[in-house]
Scaffold this motif. Structure first.
Motif, short mmCIF file in Angstrom:
data_model
loop_
_atom_site.label_atom_id
_atom_site.label_comp_id
_atom_site.label_asym_id
_atom_site.label_seq_id
_atom_site.Cartn_x
_atom_site.Cartn_y
_atom_site.Cartn_z
N ASP A 125 0.73 -1.39 -0.02
CA ASP A 125 -0.05 -0.03 0.00
C ASP A 125 0.76 1.26 0.00
OD1 ASP A 125 -2.42 1.43 0.26
OD2 ASP A 125 -2.14 1.78 2.38
N GLY A 126 0.58 2.25 -0.83
CA GLY A 126 1.41 3.42 -0.76
C GLY A 126 2.67 3.43 -1.82
N ILE A 127 3.05 2.27 -2.19
CA ILE A 127 3.98 2.22 -3.10
C ILE A 127 3.70 2.08 -4.52
CG2 ILE A 127 6.10 0.61 -3.49
CD1 ILE A 127 5.80 -0.57 -0.46
N SER A 128 4.27 3.13 -5.35
CA SER A 128 3.74 3.02 -6.65
C SER A 128 4.17 1.92 -7.52
CB SER A 128 4.43 4.41 -7.19
OG SER A 128 5.71 4.06 -7.57
N ALA A 129 3.45 1.69 -8.57
CA ALA A 129 4.17 0.56 -9.78
C ALA A 129 5.89 0.71 -9.90
CB ALA A 129 3.25 0.65 -10.80
N GLN A 130 5.97 1.98 -10.28
CA GLN A 130 7.49 2.22 -10.41
C GLN A 130 8.67 1.95 -9.25
OE1 GLN A 130 8.51 6.06 -11.39
NE2 GLN A 130 10.31 5.78 -12.43
N GLU A 131 7.80 2.12 -7.91
CA GLU A 131 8.61 1.82 -6.94
C GLU A 131 8.86 0.21 -6.56
OE1 GLU A 131 8.10 5.57 -3.74
OE2 GLU A 131 6.44 4.51 -4.28
N GLN A 132 7.71 -0.16 -6.94
CA GLN A 132 7.76 -1.75 -6.83
C GLN A 132 8.49 -2.42 -7.93
OE1 GLN A 132 3.58 -3.53 -6.47
NE2 GLN A 132 2.83 -1.64 -5.56
N GLU A 133 8.56 -2.05 -9.31
CA GLU A 133 9.66 -2.17 -10.21
C GLU A 133 10.96 -2.20 -9.55
OE1 GLU A 133 8.87 -1.17 -14.14
OE2 GLU A 133 6.58 -1.12 -13.98
#
Length: 175
Positions: A125-133
């Motif tokens: 939660d709160g972690i963008s798709a880019q940050e997750q990648e």
């Protein structure tokens, strides 16, 4: 540890996170009445379920989860006692035991899958798709480095010991 530079040691932070993730999984499973399923049991059950079309042995579980033989033996023994898996002798080699989910193990899959997905969703939660990648790309690099490092330590060249000793002497001059 009181903060400071120890918070930047990757192994310590990953171990803390691993403990928190396992605890959340255990709490979520227990909250659904699945007290006898540990987090590791759940991941092994899901692994066996997703590889039901393949012959899976203990060594495959060891490799997949990067844990030692004796630990996997203990886990699988408890899982067999709890009725989640069956270990059958392989016809070609009596030393090898095929792992198969029992009907009870299969019954757990739907709850496990939805629980794992829910936990993953909530913990990201709160972690963008880019940050997750970026996070997963970084984890992949760390895993690769850790694998190469293990091979280095297990290899015949012990120059890595000198590198550690150099750090020890540098550490002594920093304090």
């Amino acid at each position: 540890m009181d903060g400071g530079k120890h918070n930047f040691h990757m192994g310590h932070r990953i171990r803390k996170l691993d403990n928190m993730l396992k605890r959340n999984m255990q709490l979520a499973l227990s909250g659904q009445g699945m007290d006898e399923v540990t987090a590791m049991n759940g991941f092994i059950i899901m692994y066996l379920h997703h590889h039901a079309d393949q012959v899976i042995y203990q060594r495959d579980v060891e490799r997949e989860f990067k844990i030692g033989r004796s630990a996997v033996t203990n886990i699988l023994t408890r899982m067999e006692e709890n009725g989640f898996v069956r270990r059958d002798t392989d016809g070609d080699d009596a030393r090898l035991k095929r792992l198969t989910l029992t009907a009870k193990g299969e019954e757990q899959c739907q709850v496990l899958q939805s629980t794992i997905e829910w936990l993953n969703y909530r913990q990201m939660d709160g972690i963008s798709a880019q940050e997750q990648e970026r996070f997963f790309a970084t984890l992949e690099k760390i895993e690769g480095n850790a694998g190469r490092l293990a091979a280095c330590i297990l290899g015949e060249d012990d120059s890595w010991i000198g590198e550690i000793r150099q750090r020890q002497s540098n550490y002594g001059t920093m304090n």
